[in-house]
Design an enzyme around this catalytic site. Structure first.
Site, PDB file in Angstrom:
ATOM      1  N   HIS A 106       0.826  -1.223   0.000  1.00 22.97           N
ATOM      2  CA  HIS A 106       0.000   0.000   0.000  1.00 22.97           C
ATOM      3  C   HIS A 106       0.853   1.262   0.000  1.00 22.97           C
ATOM      4  O   HIS A 106       0.519   2.244   0.664  1.00 22.97           O
ATOM      5  CB  HIS A 106      -0.929   0.008   1.226  1.00 22.97           C
ATOM      6  N   ASP A 138      -0.554  -5.346   5.963  1.00 27.42           N
ATOM      7  CA  ASP A 138      -1.575  -6.172   5.311  1.00 27.42           C
ATOM      8  C   ASP A 138      -1.389  -6.186   3.797  1.00 27.42           C
ATOM      9  O   ASP A 138      -0.736  -5.309   3.224  1.00 27.42           O
ATOM     10  CB  ASP A 138      -2.974  -5.646   5.653  1.00 27.42           C
ATOM     11  N   GLU A 139      -1.987  -7.160   3.181  1.00 24.90           N
ATOM     12  CA  GLU A 139      -2.135  -7.241   1.726  1.00 24.90           C
ATOM     13  C   GLU A 139      -0.850  -6.887   0.978  1.00 24.90           C
ATOM     14  O   GLU A 139      -0.821  -5.982   0.138  1.00 24.90           O
ATOM     15  CB  GLU A 139      -3.271  -6.322   1.272  1.00 24.90           C
ATOM     16  N   VAL A 140       0.236  -7.580   1.299  1.00 24.13           N
ATOM     17  CA  VAL A 140       1.490  -7.358   0.593  1.00 24.13           C
ATOM     18  C   VAL A 140       1.441  -8.145  -0.712  1.00 24.13           C
ATOM     19  O   VAL A 140       1.603  -9.360  -0.730  1.00 24.13           O
ATOM     20  CB  VAL A 140       2.692  -7.803   1.450  1.00 24.13           C
ATOM     21  N   HIS A 141       1.183  -7.442  -1.796  1.00 26.30           N
ATOM     22  CA  HIS A 141       1.038  -8.094  -3.097  1.00 26.30           C
ATOM     23  C   HIS A 141       2.409  -8.254  -3.733  1.00 26.30           C
ATOM     24  O   HIS A 141       3.204  -7.313  -3.787  1.00 26.30           O
ATOM     25  CB  HIS A 141       0.132  -7.270  -4.009  1.00 26.30           C
TER      26      HIS A 141
END
Length: 586
Positions: free
Chosen positions: A311, A364-367
């Protein structure tokens, strides 16, 4: 208005209160249940009349059947080591304006009327942190059987407990349109109150849409009406970076525009909820190196979030070297020392602005995409702390890269001051429960069952199950929010104590200043009562009888105070009424 100083005997007052509660402990909610079961012929109005229209419901209270009038020249008397605090006096003036917002009244004293609010605060410590004592007692009664003068007495250990008591007192005050005066019904009142959870939060996302400072201040003020106490300020995300960071001044090039930014002074104003004149004083004090923390009257902590390492695309607008490549703009490129120096600089600057002991680091949400791992390597922080980590390069394969990346970020955060605690979204715990700093607070959001696992391993936890407490889910109605229980699945008392509380989340993808308040309210109030009030008092069989009329009343209280709260029972939150009707029945 008049204000005088008084020092009543606190021990005498406490003895009086405790005696009342030993004798009577029946709540109006239980009374309402009894009425509904006793006769099928009781009207809706009778059921509603039996309720106590305080939100959130106090821990313990009793009431009578009398009526007191409130003198428009209501004055303040103070006592105790902290009673003369400017925080108390400012709060009293604010609530006095709320109570008498209709202006001068045709005051005709009844047999008994309230002319004074006495506030006794035992401690002069004004520090506001997690776990600050917010308990209070409130007595609204005649001074004695022979006197026509009544008093409201609030006693608290801290100024913030006194502020909670003033909110409750203000909700007891009702404007009578026939007599054009303020009355308190069901007197005398004896309230002894305290929050169930220490952390009762609201997340506000200012990255997906920008909110002017005045809008954020209005949201903070509305939070105090429901006795919420933490604004989780999700300041930055991949879409925009609106905050000024003096150490790295190009970061806010990631803002949507040069007009959609927050200066350091803006952040100070939000954290301390200060007027602009006071902000000017802060600038002057800072120049004179005499800056001290000043508080206003809402007892709301502000917890900042800097979400790393995912993010973070907006960071590269000012510093492109943070991107792994031109075509891969997140997560942050952790193969460079510059990335860690910048993160350390942000954290250092943020600590100067945000005094709250919890600091949210996302996680969170480490792409990830394609790439490889290089490491381990060593990094030295400015405070002398060395950490070992696995460096990732480029865009990464989820199966090979994501874990090393997240472990690395966990180690980055350890240099935070000993008095601070790291706060992460649940992914860091889900992936690496054995590698987390034991002081980490796990923030549940993906679904149920996480807090029981976290507290079972000794971690503290915050509940924000997205199925119930994500306010951008417009199809989640008030009862779903109200029935969500942070302690679900946790029976061990010592583990229950590790659940700090919960937070409703106002994510900003489809919300901006035009609709934010009606998206937050009144559903956030449903969570607020769950977090403040006793579980056994609100976990009743028919919340449509015991809670819904009270929430509708509180929603109307918000609108009377200028908060554009949406109707309670709409299928989709923030939608307007479907037709004509009373505020109290929609």
């Amino acid at each position: 208005m008049a204000a005088d100083s008084a020092t009543p005997n606190p021990s005498h007052l406490l003895i009086c209160i405790y005696t009342v509660f030993v004798c009577i402990s029946v709540s109006a909610v239980v009374h309402a249940q009894t009425l509904s079961l006793g006769s099928k012929h009781n009207s809706t109005s009778q059921l509603k009349d039996s309720l106590v229209y305080l939100w959130p419901l106090p821990a313990e209270y009793t009431f009578g059947n009398g009526t007191l009038s409130v003198d428009p020249d209501l004055s303040l008397a103070v006592g105790g080591n902290g009673g003369n605090s400017a925080i108390v006096r400012d709060a009293f003036e604010r609530y006095r304006a709320i109570i008498f917002k209709h202006g001068p009244s045709n005051f005709r004293p009844m047999k008994s009327h309230i002319s004074k609010v006495r506030v006794v605060v035992h401690s002069d410590n004004e520090e506001l942190q997690l776990g600050t004592d917010e308990s209070y007692s409130l007595i609204v009664a005649e001074s004695d059987d022979r006197s026509i003068i009544a008093e409201a007495t609030i006693e608290a250990n801290s100024v913030y407990g006194a502020l909670r008591g003033l909110e409750t007192f203000s909700q007891l005050c009702t404007y009578d349109y026939e007599t054009k005066s303020i009355h308190i019904y069901k007197a005398p009142w004896y309230v002894r109150d305290r929050p169930r959870f220490a952390f009762r939060g609201l997340l506000l996302d200012t990255s997906r849409h920008y909110y002017p400072v005045d809008v954020i201040k209005q949201i903070i003020e509305s939070m105090s009406y429901a006795k919420l106490n933490v604004l989780h300020w999700h300041i930055i995300d991949e879409e925009s970076f609106p905050l000024e960071v003096p150490t790295y001044p190009k970061l806010w090039k990631g803002a949507y525009s040069k007009w959609e930014r927050y200066t350091i002074e803006d952040a100070d104003e939000i954290v301390n909820l200060l007027s602009m004149s006071t902000c000017c004083q802060i600038v002057k004090l800072r120049q004179e190196k005499r800056l001290r923390r000043l508080r206003f009257t809402d007892c709301i902590n502000v917890m900042a979030e800097v979400d790393v390492p995912g993010h973070a695309e907006s960071w590269g607008a000012g510093y492109p070297d943070l991107w792994p490549s031109a075509s891969c703009r997140e997560p942050l490129d952790v193969s460079k020392n510059f990335t860690f120096d910048l993160i350390a600089g942000i954290l250092t600057d943020m600590r100067k602005i945000f005094p709250f002991e919890l600091f949210h680091l996302g996680g969170d949400e480490v792409h990830t995409g394609r790439g490889h791992i290089v490491g381990p390597q060593l990094h030295m922080f400015s405070n002398g702390m060395c950490v070992t980590f696995n460096i990732l390069h480029g865009c990464y394969e989820p199966k090979t890269g994501v874990k090393s990346l997240e472990v690395h970020v966990l180690y980055i955060l350890f240099p935070m001051q000993a008095s601070r605690s790291q706060h992460d979204w649940e992914e860091t715990f889900n992936a690496f429960p054995t590698k987390l700093n034991p002081r980490t607070v796990v923030h549940n959001w993906l679904g149920g069952g996480v807090c029981p696992k976290a507290v079972g391993q000794g971690f503290r936890c915050i509940f924000s199950n997205q199925g119930f407490w994500y306010l951008d889910h417009l199809d989640v109605q008030w009862d779903g929010v109200y029935n969500a229980e942070p302690l679900e699945g946790i029976s061990d008392v010592s583990e229950q104590q590790l659940v700090l509380g919960g937070e409703v989340c106002m994510w900003g993808e489809t919300t901006d200043p035009s609709v934010v308040q009606q998206t937050i309210w009144p559903r956030a109030a449903a969570a607020a009562e769950r977090l403040w009030s006793k579980r056994e008092a609100i976990a009743t069989r028919n919340i449509n009888i015991t809670a819904l009329p009270r929430l509708e009343y509180f929603r109307c209280l918000l609108t009377r105070r200028g908060v554009p709260a949406a109707p309670v029972t709409n299928f989709y939150a923030r939608s307007p009424p479907s037709g004509p009707g009373s505020c109290y029945e929609q």
